[in-house]
Write an enzyme that holds these catalytic residues in place. Structure first.
Site, PDB file in Angstrom:
ATOM      1  N   LYS A 269      43.420  35.147  19.483  1.00 10.91           N
ATOM      2  CA  LYS A 269      43.344  36.389  20.258  1.00 10.91           C
ATOM      3  C   LYS A 269      43.380  37.598  19.328  1.00 10.91           C
ATOM      4  O   LYS A 269      42.736  38.619  19.584  1.00 10.91           O
ATOM      5  CB  LYS A 269      44.463  36.462  21.301  1.00 10.91           C
ATOM      6  CG  LYS A 269      44.364  37.743  22.142  1.00 10.91           C
ATOM      7  CD  LYS A 269      44.616  37.581  23.618  1.00 10.91           C
ATOM      8  CE  LYS A 269      44.011  38.745  24.388  1.00 10.91           C
ATOM      9  NZ  LYS A 269      44.755  39.170  25.559  1.00 10.91           N
TER      10      LYS A 269
ATOM     11  N   GLY B 271      50.915  42.405  34.992  1.00 10.39           N
ATOM     12  CA  GLY B 271      51.970  41.827  35.830  1.00 10.39           C
ATOM     13  C   GLY B 271      51.625  41.878  37.304  1.00 10.39           C
ATOM     14  O   GLY B 271      51.849  40.902  38.041  1.00 10.39           O
TER      15      GLY B 271
ATOM     16  N   GLY C  38      52.844  46.230  35.471  1.00 10.64           N
ATOM     17  CA  GLY C  38      51.683  47.065  35.156  1.00 10.64           C
ATOM     18  C   GLY C  38      50.396  46.350  35.529  1.00 10.64           C
ATOM     19  O   GLY C  38      50.371  45.526  36.455  1.00 10.64           O
TER      20      GLY C  38
ATOM     21  N   ASN D 114      41.652  41.326  18.941  1.00  9.18           N
ATOM     22  CA  ASN D 114      42.538  42.492  19.118  1.00  9.18           C
ATOM     23  C   ASN D 114      42.651  43.349  17.861  1.00  9.18           C
ATOM     24  O   ASN D 114      42.737  44.574  17.953  1.00  9.18           O
ATOM     25  CB  ASN D 114      43.939  42.031  19.537  1.00  9.18           C
ATOM     26  CG  ASN D 114      44.071  41.934  21.054  1.00  9.18           C
ATOM     27  OD1 ASN D 114      43.370  42.623  21.788  1.00  9.18           O
ATOM     28  ND2 ASN D 114      44.968  41.080  21.511  1.00  9.18           N
TER      29      ASN D 114
ATOM     30  N   GLY E  49      57.905  43.880  34.339  1.00  6.48           N
ATOM     31  CA  GLY E  49      56.839  44.697  33.770  1.00  6.48           C
ATOM     32  C   GLY E  49      55.652  44.698  34.704  1.00  6.48           C
ATOM     33  O   GLY E  49      54.693  43.953  34.508  1.00  6.48           O
TER      34      GLY E  49
ATOM     35  N   GLU F 286      51.229  49.184  20.238  1.00  4.65           N
ATOM     36  CA  GLU F 286      51.787  47.887  19.830  1.00  4.65           C
ATOM     37  C   GLU F 286      51.426  47.575  18.370  1.00  4.65           C
ATOM     38  O   GLU F 286      50.892  46.503  18.070  1.00  4.65           O
ATOM     39  CB  GLU F 286      51.277  46.790  20.765  1.00  4.65           C
ATOM     40  CG  GLU F 286      51.737  46.961  22.211  1.00  4.65           C
ATOM     41  CD  GLU F 286      51.329  45.788  23.093  1.00  4.65           C
ATOM     42  OE1 GLU F 286      52.189  44.945  23.385  1.00  4.65           O
ATOM     43  OE2 GLU F 286      50.148  45.722  23.471  1.00  4.65           O
TER      44      GLU F 286
ATOM     45  N   SER G 191      43.761  48.057  25.381  1.00  2.00           N
ATOM     46  CA  SER G 191      45.071  48.553  25.829  1.00  2.00           C
ATOM     47  C   SER G 191      45.656  49.577  24.861  1.00  2.00           C
ATOM     48  O   SER G 191      46.304  50.542  25.277  1.00  2.00           O
ATOM     49  CB  SER G 191      46.044  47.393  26.008  1.00  2.00           C
ATOM     50  OG  SER G 191      46.265  46.733  24.770  1.00  2.00           O
TER      51      SER G 191
ATOM     52  N   ASN H  87      41.282  46.945  19.087  1.00  5.20           N
ATOM     53  CA  ASN H  87      42.365  47.846  19.494  1.00  5.20           C
ATOM     54  C   ASN H  87      42.508  48.995  18.510  1.00  5.20           C
ATOM     55  O   ASN H  87      42.512  50.162  18.889  1.00  5.20           O
ATOM     56  CB  ASN H  87      43.691  47.069  19.624  1.00  5.20           C
ATOM     57  CG  ASN H  87      43.861  46.447  20.990  1.00  5.20           C
ATOM     58  OD1 ASN H  87      44.249  47.110  21.942  1.00  5.20           O
ATOM     59  ND2 ASN H  87      43.538  45.169  21.091  1.00  5.20           N
TER      60      ASN H  87
END
Lengths: 303, 303
Positions: free
Chosen positions: A183, A12, A9, A187, A7, A265, A253, A191
């Protein structure tokens, strides 16, 4: 030590190229960017200093890669159904699989397919965006928090040490589950609301109504975490609010996924925490409402 | 009987012109459309039959109007701060002020300024849009539910009777507060979600996640109403869901306000029910979250 990056991106490529900088042997699995990177290498724009890498160990097929000691999984969780197929050629029985991913419960899913390997969860506290093929821009932060899900692994310490040698802050947590929930405290509000209200973190903080809503969602997440046995202190929400006030305006993200009409996600960041806490009797009412809105929005642009 | 219509939009023009059809004397107060209507009259497109009215008793200034027995207030609640000034020239001590408006607690506000007059609350169950100056399109329904807030008024019965003579269904409720809350059971989910998700009623009903969210918001509103002593049966939510399934795709009034960058009725439809039920210990968590989102959205297009 052989590292694999699955991955490649914004996350990564950042950690992978930092490991290369520290002298490690790193093998990168690419999807669409393979040909570009094979020819042009990697470009890293970073607040820690710009650099580029040529002669990258790049692959377009996991079956061509060597067995690696540590596999960093930096895919979006929406791609985790691919992991059994992608990881099988790269791991041996003692490999350590590190999931640098958002959300909850993804380690369990991987553990079902890889019975003997060490499994580590990791959270990247980083603002990093992919701005082109093999080209990322690292805007801020970079700390990686690691915690063991299954196994006894010295390779996790080696990973931590190699990243530190490259100037990356790392932390090893004794309580992965608590770290994952902490976290989520950030998020879950940011998000989802940045997508639902088509906005950015700073705008949510500036409006008095969404400022309160963000705080409410943080408190609900902490209460759910604590119902699941995490023992997060209530003032952690205040700390997160304060930290976000210090941040530059940021597109989380999920907002980038929305803008690019990619799958969001929702399962890992919303459905898993909602379902996990519901099983112990806690109802994440506002988080569930946000998830329902996100599902509606996603259905409007995906089949 | 002299009627006044204050707020000659989609609702005011519909009921006002129907009263004219039944032979009543009706005086219309216009804002921007005065000159157009003085010249061209009113055009009513309606599922009950199209018609037009010439020689309308039109005014651009309330001070030019006669004292009226019944004043139908058809302004948006966002304009209610204008009512003391607008109504004073039109009412005598025994007039009946009828608020055909959304939301909660607006009768209290008017009652503070008009100490002796009869005050009636009314709810229009109607799909009607203004499509031009003095020109409305009535798509469906039309029933007016009336209930006394203060006073003993025969004029309310006369209004009901005059509307019935013009083919309009009316109902007189003995419990205005309960009727207002019952209307909120529909208005709270659909007005807000059609703005927050930029969609229509049928899309919300078709998506499985928002279908559940709409139902959740209805149940929360019923629970809040019952905490305020209303005694609404839980299956009222199921009836409202069923009724909405039968409706044509519809843009609720708040969505039209949003589309036209007008102030939305957040105070009357959201803040008043939230605050009223909170005072008796009920927390409308999801409704409050929707209100916070609406406030953020409104701030993005209004100063």
């Amino acid at each position: 030590m052989k590292y694999a990056i699955v991955g490649a991106g914004a996350i990564g490529l950042f950690y992978g190229s930092k490991l290369v900088q520290s002298g490690a042997e790193v093998h990168f699995l690419f999807h669409t960017d393979y040909n570009h990177v094979k020819t042009n290498g990697l470009q890293i724009e970073s607040v820690l200093g710009n650099f580029s890498l040529n002669n990258v160990n790049a692959y377009s097929d996991a079956k061509q890669m060597p067995k690696c000691d540590v596999v960093l999984v930096c895919l979006k969780t929406t791609q985790n159904h691919l992991l059994p197929q992608l990881l099988a050629p790269i791991v041996n029985q003692n490999s350590t699989i590190v999931l640098i991913q958002n959300g909850l419960n993804q380690e369990q899913i991987v553990a079902q397919h890889f019975a003997t390997q060490n499994i580590v969860g990791a959270m990247a506290f980083i603002c990093s965006n992919k701005i082109g093929a093999g080209h990322i821009r690292h805007l801020d932060y970079g700390k990686l928090t690691l915690g063991i899900f299954r196994g006894q692994t010295n390779d996790m310490q080696q990973l931590s040490s190699d990243l530190q040698n490259a100037g990356i802050e790392t932390e090893i947590t004794p309580d992965l589950n608590k770290a994952r929930w902490k976290k989520l405290v950030w998020n879950i509000p940011f998000n989802g609301l940045c997508v639902a209200l088509n906005t950015t973190t700073d705008q949510l903080m500036q409006n008095t109504y969404t400022h309160t809503l963000v705080y409410d969602l943080m408190c609900e997440t902490i209460a759910a975490a604590n119902a699941c046995g995490c023992n997060i202190k209530p003032d952690f929400a205040d700390k997160m609010m304060h930290n976000t006030d210090q941040m530059k305006p940021y597109l989380p993200s999920m907002r980038l996924d929305f803008d690019n009409h990619r799958q969001m996600e929702i399962q890992a960041i919303y459905a898993e925490p909602i379902n996990t806490s519901f099983q112990v009797g806690f109802d994440m009412k506002k988080t569930k409402m946000l998830m329902q809105q996100l599902q509606f929005i996603q259905a409007s642009y995906m089949q």
